[in-house]
Enzyme design. Structure first.
Site, mmCIF file in Angstrom:
data_model
loop_
_atom_site.group_PDB
_atom_site.id
_atom_site.type_symbol
_atom_site.label_atom_id
_atom_site.label_comp_id
_atom_site.label_asym_id
_atom_site.label_seq_id
_atom_site.Cartn_x
_atom_site.Cartn_y
_atom_site.Cartn_z
ATOM 1 N N HIS A 1 -3.094 -5.262 -69.469
ATOM 2 C CA HIS A 1 -3.725 -6.147 -70.461
ATOM 3 C C HIS A 1 -3.647 -5.525 -71.846
ATOM 4 O O HIS A 1 -3.836 -4.324 -72.023
ATOM 5 C CB HIS A 1 -5.184 -6.401 -70.072
ATOM 6 C CG HIS A 1 -5.794 -7.556 -70.799
ATOM 7 N ND1 HIS A 1 -6.222 -7.461 -72.098
ATOM 8 C CD2 HIS A 1 -6.017 -8.838 -70.410
ATOM 9 C CE1 HIS A 1 -6.700 -8.624 -72.482
ATOM 10 N NE2 HIS A 1 -6.590 -9.478 -71.473
ATOM 11 N N LYS B 1 1.472 -4.592 -60.556
ATOM 12 C CA LYS B 1 1.644 -3.136 -60.547
ATOM 13 C C LYS B 1 0.769 -2.479 -59.483
ATOM 14 O O LYS B 1 1.250 -1.689 -58.664
ATOM 15 C CB LYS B 1 1.338 -2.553 -61.933
ATOM 16 C CG LYS B 1 2.297 -3.021 -63.021
ATOM 17 C CD LYS B 1 1.961 -2.465 -64.387
ATOM 18 C CE LYS B 1 0.675 -2.989 -64.970
ATOM 19 N NZ LYS B 1 0.652 -4.444 -65.213
ATOM 20 N N THR B 2 -0.503 -2.807 -59.469
ATOM 21 C CA THR B 2 -1.448 -2.208 -58.522
ATOM 22 C C THR B 2 -1.130 -2.626 -57.090
ATOM 23 O O THR B 2 -1.188 -1.806 -56.169
ATOM 24 C CB THR B 2 -2.892 -2.596 -58.911
ATOM 25 O OG1 THR B 2 -3.124 -2.165 -60.253
ATOM 26 C CG2 THR B 2 -3.907 -1.960 -57.985
ATOM 27 N N ASP C 1 -1.230 -8.623 -64.643
ATOM 28 C CA ASP C 1 -1.146 -9.485 -63.463
ATOM 29 C C ASP C 1 0.281 -9.689 -62.945
ATOM 30 O O ASP C 1 0.571 -10.679 -62.289
ATOM 31 C CB ASP C 1 -1.818 -10.843 -63.738
ATOM 32 C CG ASP C 1 -2.223 -11.545 -62.450
ATOM 33 O OD1 ASP C 1 -2.542 -10.834 -61.474
ATOM 34 O OD2 ASP C 1 -2.198 -12.781 -62.404
#
Length: 185
Positions: free
Chosen positions: A64, A16-17, A13
């Site tokens: 994660h 990155k995306t 979170d």
């Protein structure tokens, strides 16, 4: 001609995306479960055409801890890393873990991107930048640029593209002989 692969690394979170989406316009989270949970589970792939004429392949890895095996699979083929640290949180457990993995895999070049710049005050951003500089001291990222960005507003995205272009321009693109590598999306 040899292709260059940029991989992401960083805590879950930390953006990155979202950064890849802002850079390329490509959504790397494809699975329904990823969209539902709002986190990357599987490797995602994108590319960006740089001003220098090269196409940079990008691998988006999950942050994660439960998906660290997928992160290692994505990091194994990277030439450079875009190390992501969220400005509102700073160095976190998977920041450390991903950094150790990059060092173990022999990654030798990259840049550091402070995401979520729009969510913090300037003084806080400076403090996090100092923390990040100290964390990466005495490593392959010690002299790397630290680029604050907001994937939401687009602030800093052009600076990231410019640094990537500059780094790729400096690469000697002589033919290398070794294992064949084909990026499959």
């Amino acid at each position: 001609m040899r292709e260059i692969i940029l991989g992401t690394a960083g805590h879950v979170d930390h953006g990155k995306t979202s950064l890849i989406r802002a850079l390329t316009g490509i959504e790397t989270d494809r699975l329904q479960e990823e969209k539902k949970r709002g986190i990357t589970i599987e490797l995602g792939f994108a590319y960006i055409d740089l001003v220098c004429g090269h196409r940079l392949g990008i691998v988006d890895v999950p942050g994660h801890e439960k998906f660290v095996r997928n992160m290692v699979a994505g990091a194994a083929g990277m030439d450079m890393v875009a190390f992501i640290v969220a400005a509102d949180e700073g160095i976190m457990p998977q920041t450390r873990e991903h950094f150790d993995i990059c060092k173990l895999l022999g990654v030798k070049d990259g840049l550091i991107i402070l995401t979520k710049k729009d969510m913090v005050e300037e003084e806080w951003l400076e403090m996090v930048e100092e923390e990040v500089r100290e964390f990466f001291a005495d490593s392959f990222l010690e002299e790397s640029p630290i680029l604050p960005v907001s994937s939401t507003t687009g602030e800093g995205i052009e600076a990231v593209k410019a640094v990537l272009d500059e780094k790729v321009r400096k690469i000697n693109f002589q033919e290398e002989f070794g294992p064949f590598r084909l990026a499959v999306d």
